[in-house]
Motif scaffolding. Sequence first.
Motif, PDB file in Angstrom:
ATOM      1  N   GLY A 111       0.940 -27.253  28.499  1.00 46.09           N
ATOM      2  CA  GLY A 111       1.020 -25.800  28.653  1.00 46.09           C
ATOM      3  C   GLY A 111       2.182 -25.172  27.911  1.00 46.09           C
ATOM      4  O   GLY A 111       2.003 -24.240  27.122  1.00 46.09           O
ATOM      5  N   ALA A 112       3.394 -25.650  28.121  1.00 43.33           N
ATOM      6  CA  ALA A 112       4.571 -25.074  27.459  1.00 43.33           C
ATOM      7  C   ALA A 112       4.529 -25.332  25.963  1.00 43.33           C
ATOM      8  O   ALA A 112       4.830 -24.436  25.162  1.00 43.33           O
ATOM      9  N   ASN A 113       4.144 -26.539  25.562  1.00 44.54           N
ATOM     10  CA  ASN A 113       4.057 -26.844  24.130  1.00 44.54           C
ATOM     11  C   ASN A 113       3.076 -25.918  23.424  1.00 44.54           C
ATOM     12  O   ASN A 113       3.356 -25.395  22.342  1.00 44.54           O
ATOM     13  N   MET A 114       1.907 -25.729  24.029  1.00 41.36           N
ATOM     14  CA  MET A 114       0.888 -24.877  23.414  1.00 41.36           C
ATOM     15  C   MET A 114       1.391 -23.438  23.308  1.00 41.36           C
ATOM     16  O   MET A 114       1.181 -22.779  22.287  1.00 41.36           O
ATOM     17  N   ALA A 115       2.065 -22.951  24.333  1.00 46.60           N
ATOM     18  CA  ALA A 115       2.589 -21.581  24.299  1.00 46.60           C
ATOM     19  C   ALA A 115       3.648 -21.433  23.201  1.00 46.60           C
ATOM     20  O   ALA A 115       3.682 -20.416  22.497  1.00 46.60           O
ATOM     21  N   LEU A 116       4.493 -22.434  23.048  1.00 47.03           N
ATOM     22  CA  LEU A 116       5.506 -22.380  21.991  1.00 47.03           C
ATOM     23  C   LEU A 116       4.869 -22.392  20.605  1.00 47.03           C
ATOM     24  O   LEU A 116       5.309 -21.663  19.701  1.00 47.03           O
ATOM     25  N   LEU A 117       3.838 -23.206  20.430  1.00 46.14           N
ATOM     26  CA  LEU A 117       3.129 -23.218  19.148  1.00 46.14           C
ATOM     27  C   LEU A 117       2.449 -21.879  18.884  1.00 46.14           C
ATOM     28  O   LEU A 117       2.445 -21.381  17.748  1.00 46.14           O
ATOM     29  N   ASP A 118       1.875 -21.285  19.926  1.00 40.39           N
ATOM     30  CA  ASP A 118       1.270 -19.950  19.782  1.00 40.39           C
ATOM     31  C   ASP A 118       2.324 -18.927  19.353  1.00 40.39           C
ATOM     32  O   ASP A 118       2.083 -18.107  18.453  1.00 40.39           O
ATOM     33  N   ALA A 119       3.471 -18.965  19.991  1.00 43.85           N
ATOM     34  CA  ALA A 119       4.536 -18.014  19.680  1.00 43.85           C
ATOM     35  C   ALA A 119       5.039 -18.211  18.250  1.00 43.85           C
ATOM     36  O   ALA A 119       5.294 -17.238  17.531  1.00 43.85           O
ATOM     37  N   TRP A 120       5.166 -19.462  17.833  1.00 50.51           N
ATOM     38  CA  TRP A 120       5.601 -19.748  16.464  1.00 50.51           C
ATOM     39  C   TRP A 120       4.573 -19.219  15.464  1.00 50.51           C
ATOM     40  O   TRP A 120       4.930 -18.614  14.449  1.00 50.51           O
ATOM     41  N   ALA A 121       3.290 -19.447  15.750  1.00 47.92           N
ATOM     42  CA  ALA A 121       2.236 -18.943  14.865  1.00 47.92           C
ATOM     43  C   ALA A 121       2.316 -17.423  14.754  1.00 47.92           C
ATOM     44  O   ALA A 121       2.187 -16.864  13.654  1.00 47.92           O
ATOM     45  N   LEU A 122       2.529 -16.766  15.861  1.00 48.93           N
ATOM     46  CA  LEU A 122       2.641 -15.303  15.849  1.00 48.93           C
ATOM     47  C   LEU A 122       3.845 -14.863  15.013  1.00 48.93           C
ATOM     48  O   LEU A 122       3.743 -13.954  14.187  1.00 48.93           O
ATOM     49  N   ALA A 123       4.984 -15.522  15.211  1.00 47.14           N
ATOM     50  CA  ALA A 123       6.189 -15.166  14.447  1.00 47.14           C
ATOM     51  C   ALA A 123       5.958 -15.369  12.950  1.00 47.14           C
ATOM     52  O   ALA A 123       6.314 -14.507  12.134  1.00 47.14           O
ATOM     53  N   GLN A 124       5.353 -16.501  12.592  1.00 48.51           N
ATOM     54  CA  GLN A 124       5.066 -16.775  11.182  1.00 48.51           C
ATOM     55  C   GLN A 124       4.132 -15.708  10.612  1.00 48.51           C
ATOM     56  O   GLN A 124       4.353 -15.186   9.524  1.00 48.51           O
TER      57      GLN A 124
END
Length: 174
Positions: free
Chosen positions: A76-89
């Motif tokens: 859960g936390a890993n996926m959310a962090l990857l989502d946030a990184w994708a959004l930032a990129q």
Amino acid sequence: MRADRLEAWQAAGIDAWKKDVAALWPATQPLLDQIHSAEQLTFARYAHRTLRTPAEAGMIHIGDAWHSASPQLGQGANMALLDAWALAQALRQAPDVATALARAVAMRRRHVRLYQSLTALFTPVYQSDSRLLPFFRDRIVGPLSMLWPATRIQAAMVSGLIGNPLRPLSLAGT
């Protein structure tokens, strides 16, 4: 505990539950001794859901808001962090917000689908009343999981690296 058994659990009382837990895992007794009522505990409900459209004008869902799942894989936390990184990129690279949201979803969609599928596959193995699945899991898969290449596959799965999610996010090799 399944949600449809919560009422019976509450009716049986906290002491019955503590006795069951202590019988399964005696080392928990010091923790159990600190619990005096069911109100000290929180019943967590898990659902397996994926939004078909996680982004719309000026808004995107990330983490469990986009793709909630039962916690067997612990991602859960890993996926959310990857989502946030994708959004930032995507926000850094896209000419406008609408394009950025679409790019962020595109960067994550394959990995989200893969982990949602894996979670759906593994949930019954850990949360079912089957007698066969636990036997198969504990007596066959358990011992085999300690051998190569299963150890490598498990490490990749629980670290969130199955499906190479870092490459679309420009994180490969970091």
